[in-house]
Enzyme design. Structure first.
Site, mmCIF file in Angstrom:
data_model
loop_
_atom_site.group_PDB
_atom_site.id
_atom_site.type_symbol
_atom_site.label_atom_id
_atom_site.label_comp_id
_atom_site.label_asym_id
_atom_site.label_seq_id
_atom_site.Cartn_x
_atom_site.Cartn_y
_atom_site.Cartn_z
ATOM 1 N N ALA A 52 -16.879 1.549 24.203
ATOM 2 C CA ALA A 52 -17.863 1.571 25.297
ATOM 3 C C ALA A 52 -18.236 3.012 25.616
ATOM 4 O O ALA A 52 -17.355 3.852 25.846
ATOM 5 C CB ALA A 52 -17.293 0.883 26.529
ATOM 6 N N GLU A 137 0.848 9.034 27.987
ATOM 7 C CA GLU A 137 1.421 10.296 27.485
ATOM 8 C C GLU A 137 0.403 11.431 27.453
ATOM 9 O O GLU A 137 0.729 12.592 27.729
ATOM 10 C CB GLU A 137 1.982 10.064 26.076
ATOM 11 C CG GLU A 137 2.688 11.241 25.466
ATOM 12 C CD GLU A 137 3.957 11.623 26.214
ATOM 13 O OE1 GLU A 137 4.897 10.822 26.240
ATOM 14 O OE2 GLU A 137 4.001 12.732 26.788
ATOM 15 N N VAL A 140 -0.724 14.342 30.571
ATOM 16 C CA VAL A 140 -0.110 15.637 30.909
ATOM 17 C C VAL A 140 0.242 16.374 29.622
ATOM 18 O O VAL A 140 0.939 15.835 28.767
ATOM 19 C CB VAL A 140 1.186 15.462 31.736
ATOM 20 C CG1 VAL A 140 1.775 16.822 32.111
ATOM 21 C CG2 VAL A 140 0.933 14.629 32.983
ATOM 22 N N ILE A 144 1.987 17.270 23.725
ATOM 23 C CA ILE A 144 3.443 17.460 23.890
ATOM 24 C C ILE A 144 4.113 16.147 24.297
ATOM 25 O O ILE A 144 3.769 15.580 25.331
ATOM 26 C CB ILE A 144 3.758 18.538 24.949
ATOM 27 C CG1 ILE A 144 3.020 19.841 24.646
ATOM 28 C CG2 ILE A 144 5.260 18.771 25.045
ATOM 29 C CD1 ILE A 144 3.188 20.914 25.722
ATOM 30 N N GLY A 195 -14.732 28.613 24.680
ATOM 31 C CA GLY A 195 -14.658 27.167 24.867
ATOM 32 C C GLY A 195 -13.380 26.699 25.541
ATOM 33 O O GLY A 195 -13.135 25.494 25.637
ATOM 34 N N GLU A 198 -14.356 25.362 31.108
ATOM 35 C CA GLU A 198 -15.576 24.574 31.307
ATOM 36 C C GLU A 198 -16.644 25.464 31.939
ATOM 37 O O GLU A 198 -16.329 26.501 32.534
ATOM 38 C CB GLU A 198 -15.288 23.429 32.301
ATOM 39 C CG GLU A 198 -14.107 22.575 31.966
ATOM 40 C CD GLU A 198 -14.449 21.440 31.014
ATOM 41 O OE1 GLU A 198 -15.649 21.164 30.821
ATOM 42 O OE2 GLU A 198 -13.513 20.853 30.460
ATOM 43 N N ASP A 209 -6.376 20.544 38.297
ATOM 44 C CA ASP A 209 -5.896 19.900 37.065
ATOM 45 C C ASP A 209 -4.363 19.970 36.995
ATOM 46 O O ASP A 209 -3.686 18.967 36.758
ATOM 47 C CB ASP A 209 -6.532 20.627 35.862
ATOM 48 C CG ASP A 209 -6.010 20.146 34.530
ATOM 49 O OD1 ASP A 209 -6.492 19.116 34.042
ATOM 50 O OD2 ASP A 209 -5.112 20.811 33.970
ATOM 51 N N LYS A 213 -1.273 16.918 37.231
ATOM 52 C CA LYS A 213 -0.213 16.831 36.224
ATOM 53 C C LYS A 213 1.165 16.984 36.866
ATOM 54 O O LYS A 213 2.119 16.282 36.499
ATOM 55 C CB LYS A 213 -0.434 17.892 35.143
ATOM 56 C CG LYS A 213 -1.688 17.623 34.308
ATOM 57 C CD LYS A 213 -2.080 18.839 33.484
ATOM 58 C CE LYS A 213 -3.300 18.556 32.607
ATOM 59 N NZ LYS A 213 -3.820 19.762 31.962
ATOM 60 N N GLY A 312 -7.553 19.482 23.687
ATOM 61 C CA GLY A 312 -8.218 19.457 22.388
ATOM 62 C C GLY A 312 -8.213 18.051 21.809
ATOM 63 O O GLY A 312 -7.326 17.243 22.115
#
Ligand code: HSE
Length: 435
Positions: A52, A137, A140, A144, A195, A198, A209, A213, A312
């Site tokens: 979607a 998973e 955060v 990792i 990059g 943002e 952010d 977390k 990423g």
């Protein structure tokens, strides 16, 4: 559900994907490219039933256009879909779609930290009620493996403290400031050009952010409910090139840390996100560029460190795919993974009650008695001084004071009182020093 003689599923396990950005596209491509391997690991054939997206007409390289739909609700409502992967981010429609999926008996995998840190309990309760898995998973520290170790591997231990570098953008900026002497604006511009940041970097540089977390990490580590609103937050925009240079002179480095601590009486937790100095010898000091790491201190395990890429497409897809295989295995075995563990119901400490060390940089008039006046203010507030360094510049001087441990409330009162001293021209910096 079709099975063979040994009880293995011979039918396919259908997956719906919500969102096809950098991570979603990587998940979809890897599901396709590594199908036989993932099928062997999951114990059933995994099939992507649909994706979607807002604009299904847009071409996505390597992905079948027939998979795309704009109707996320219809995709989630398909009775043959058993696993729903949410990679759209934000609160709505992600929350409603995940709740609808679980109500229908589908297990869900999400990378949505904001949703977990705000509505985690509602999602856990839905998973419990409908007997399905809720895995996250990738929410955060990207690739990792961190949440499963906290939820499972360390479930028999008692975690005391976690220090995390959980935001790659701010770690990149602070690394550049440390290595090149650049100021914040220059390092941010470089992060944007490469990059890492943002176009609007607020969520990262202001610590939103990292706070989401930290809430997720603290909830899992301490078996209690922590929401993002419970997390004390300061960003890195006020960290100056002078602060970074002072840290270096002292054998420290400034890192943006998520700090989750159990109180000594084990009745409360404190969760905070802010820049802090740490010794260059600390394992987290070597975490450079956009890498993430979380340092855990537990009773039996001692010190642990989890390190890797926190963002990423491919790294985050690794965590999502791991969750897909885990959830698929549970469906094949007709079992469930671990649910919420929030029995501890710990109190949440205010920032004023937190205890740490502080670095205070003052610009003062250089004349007899000023140091004594300044020291008296620290003493009056019960804040013990560990070291003082003075650099003179003509009639003025800068004082760099590092304290022994003190509460945030005592330090705040000290700073307030210092403002009342005529000879204190400016309090140019106050930073926490974590040991
Ligand atoms: N923007 C985040 C970071 C990655 O810089 O680490 C996604 O949480």
């Amino acid at each position: 559900m079709a099975t063979d003689g040994a009880g293995m599923r011979t039918d396919t396990l259908k997956i719906a994907l919500l969102g096809c950005g950098t991570v979603g596209a990587e998940v979809a491509r890897r599901l396709d490219a590594h199908g036989p391997e993932l099928t062997a690991r999951a114990g059933a054939q995994l099939e992507l039933a649909g994706i979607a997206v807002r604009d299904p007409s847009r071409r996505r390289t390597g992905l079948d256009p027939a998979l795309f739909t704009a109707d996320g609700a219809a995709l989630v409502g398909r009775p043959d879909v058993e696993i729903v992967i949410e990679l759209i981010g934000g609160i709505e429609p992600a929350r409603s779609l995940l709740l609808a999926a679980m109500a229908r008996g589908a297990s869900v995998v999400t990378a949505n930290k904001a949703l977990l840190a705000t509505h985690g309990p509602q999602l856990y309760e839905a998973a419990e009620k409908h007997g399905v898995d809720l895995y996250f998973e990738a929410s955060v520290a990207g690739a990792i493996p961190l949440l499963r170790p906290l939820r499972e591997s360390l479930a028999g231990d008692r975690i005391r403290r976690m220090l995390g570098i959980v935001n790659g953008t701010t770690n990149f900026i602070l690394t550049r400031m440390d290595e090149t002497g650049a100021d914040f604006a220059t390092a941010l511009a470089e992060a944007t050009a490469l990059g890492y940041a943002e176009a609007d970097p607020t969520a990262d540089v202001a610590g939103h952010d990292a706070a989401a977390k930290a809430a997720i990490l603290a909830s899992l580590a301490f078996h209690t409910r922590i929401r993002v609103g419970d997390v004390y937050r300061e960003g890195i925009t006020a960290v100056s090139a002078d602060d970074v240079a002072s840290a270096r002179d002292m054998g420290n480095v400034i890192k943006m840390l998520a700090i989750c601590e159990l109180s000594a009486d084990e009745q409360a937790v404190s969760v905070r996100v802010h820049p802090a100095m740490i010794p260059r010898t600390h394992p987290l000091a070597g975490v450079r560029e956009a890498f993430n790491a979380v340092f855990v201190e537990a009773d039996a395990a001692g010190q642990l460190m989890f390190y890797g890429r926190g963002a990423g497409g491919a790294p985050t897809a690794s965590a999502v795919l791991g969750d897909i295989v885990a959830v698929a295995r549970h469906r094949v075995g007709q079992g469930r993974g671990v649910g919420e563990s929030a029995y501890a119901q710990l109190a949440i400490r205010s920032i004023g009650e937190c205890v740490t060390h502080y670095y205070v940089h003052l610009d003062v008039t250089d004349k007899a008695g000023v140091l004594a006046q300044v020291a008296a203010v620290f003493a009056a507030n019960g804040v013990s001084i560990s070291t003082v360094r003075q650099d003179g510049h003509g009639a003025e001087a800068s004082l760099v004071i590092v304290t022994h441990s003190a509460t945030e409330a005592a330090l705040a009162a000290t700073v307030e009182n210092l403002r009342g001293i005529d000879a204190v021209r400016e309090i140019s910096s106050v930073l926490r020093v974590e040991r």
